[in-house]
Motif scaffolding. Structure first.
Motif: not given
Length: 321
Positions: A1-13, A227-229, A296-300
Motif C-alpha cells: 500500500m502506498s500514499t496513493a492508496d489510503p487505508p480503508r475504514f469499512d464500517g468504522v464509526r 492523507s496524514a489524518f 505518509w508523504r506530501p505529494r502535492r
C-alpha cells in the motif's frame, strides 16, 4: 500500500468535531470515500454544497456537553478539529481561549473516555506551538514557546491528551499542522493567506500583506493534510506528536509573486500592513518523523496545489454569477 492508496475504514464509526470547517469537510468526505461511517459535529457546515450526503451532520455547540455526549456516543475514532480562535486574531484574549478551547476540551475528553472511544486524533498547530525556533526545519523535540494564546491552547491540549493517556489509557495522536491551503478554504479567516491573496488576485485587487512580506511559512496542501489524518488512525507506534507540513519554506512575498503568475494578472499593487505580534519570522517543519513512522508523504507540489486552488476559486466565482 502506498500514499496513493489510503487505508480503508469499512464500517468504522468516525466522529469529526468541527466537521463543517475547511479541514473538517475535506476529512469527512475522505473518510466516507474510504468506507467509514462518518458523523460530523458543528454549528453549521461552512458550505453545505461541499459536504458529502454520506456524512451524517449533527448540529451543536462545543460548549453544550449534552450535545457533545450525544455526538460521541457509539463512536470509535474521534477527530478533534474545533477551535474558537485563530493564530492572527487581533486583541488576543487568553482567558477566553482557555475557557472555550482548553476547558472545553477537558470536558470533551471526559466524555470520550466515558464513551470508550478507541482513539482521538487532534489537529494541533505546527505553525504556533514552537514560537521563535532557534533552527529550521523544526523537529517535534524542539522547545515549545508559543507567542499566541492560540498556540498556548493547542500545546495545553496536547499535554492534557498525554495526561489522559497516562491516567486512563485513552489513545491519541496530535498532528502539528503547518499552513494548510487548498480548495474550500475561507477567504475571511486570518490564517488563510493563500485563499485571501488568490481571491484578491483573481479580482485584480491589490494584495494585502502583514509585515514586510519576508515572513517564511511552510504551506501544505489540504489533500496532504487529510492523507496524514487517515494514516494517523492506523498508526500504533510509540510517538504521540507528529509534524505535518511540506518541509519547505516560502516567504509571503514569494507566495504573492506565485499567485500573481498563476492568476494571470499583471503585477498587482501590494499593501503592506503593520506586522502582527503573533507572527514568528520563520516557521518550517521537520517532517522526517511522520515519513519514517508512517507511509505518509506530501505529494502535492506548491505550484500544482496553487493552480488547483485557483481553478476551484475561478469555478466558484463563475457559478455565483
Amino acid at each position: 500500500m502506498s500514499t496513493a492508496d489510503p487505508p480503508r475504514f469499512d464500517g468504522v464509526r468516525c466522529l469529526i468535531m468541527g466537521g463543517g470547517g475547511f479541514l473538517g469537510v475535506h476529512l469527512a468526505n475522505a473518510l466516507a470515500d474510504q468506507g467509514a461511517v462518518v458523523r460530523a459535529f458543528g454549528r453549521t457546515p461552512a458550505d453545505p454544497r461541499e459536504l458529502s450526503d454520506r456524512v451524517q451532520w449533527k448540529n451543536g455547540r462545543f460548549e453544550d456537553p449534552v450535545a457533545v455526549a450525544e455526538a460521541v456516543r457509539g463512536q470509535e475514532i474521534v477527530f478533534h478539529l474545533l477551535s474558537s480562535s485563530v493564530p492572527g486574531s487581533p486583541g488576543q484574549r487568553p482567558a477566553f481561549d482557555l475557557e472555550t478551547n482548553v476547558l472545553g476540551t477537558l470536558r470533551f475528553l471526559d466524555i470520550c473516555n466515558d464513551a470508550a472511544v478507541r482513539k482521538i486524533v487532534f489537529a494541533s498547530s505546527g505553525g504556533t506551538v514552537y514560537g521563535q525556533a532557534d533552527s529550521h526545519p523544526i523537529p517535534e523535540t524542539a522547545p515549545t514557546y508559543p507567542i499566541s494564546a492560540y498556540g498556548v491552547g493547542k500545546l495545553a491540549i496536547e499535554k492534557y491528551l498525554s495526561l489522559y493517556h497516562h491516567l486512563y489509557g485513552l489513545e491519541y495522536l496530535a498532528l502539528r499542522i503547518a499552513n494548510a491551503y487548498g480548495p474550500g478554504q475561507s477567504i475571511l479567516k486570518r490564517q488563510g493567506v493563500v485563499a485571501a491573496m488568490l481571491d484578491r488576485a483573481l479580482a485584480g485587487k491589490p494584495l494585502e500583506i502583514w509585515g514586510d512580506g519576508e515572513v517564511v511559512r511552510d504551506f501544505v496542501h489540504i489533500d496532504d493534510v487529510i492523507s496524514a489524518f487517515l494514516w494517523a488512525v492506523t498508526y500504533d507506534g510509540p510517538h504521540r506528536v507528529m509534524n505535518v507540513g511540506s518541509g519547505v519554506g516560502l516567504s509571503i512575498n514569494q507566495v504573492a509573486s506565485d499567485i500573481e503568475a498563476i492568476a494571470g494578472t499583471a503585477e498587482l499593487a501590494r499593501t503592506y500592513r503593520a506586522g502582527r505580534a503573533a507572527d514568528v519570522p520563520i516557521n518550517i517543519l521537520d517532517i522526517s518523523l511522520v515519513t519514517r513512522e508512517t507511509p505518509w508523504r506530501p505529494r502535492r507540489g506548491w505550484l500544482d496545489g496553487l493552480q488547483g486552488t485557483a481553478r476551484w476559486m475561478t469555478a466558484r466565482r463563475h457559478a455565483s454569477l
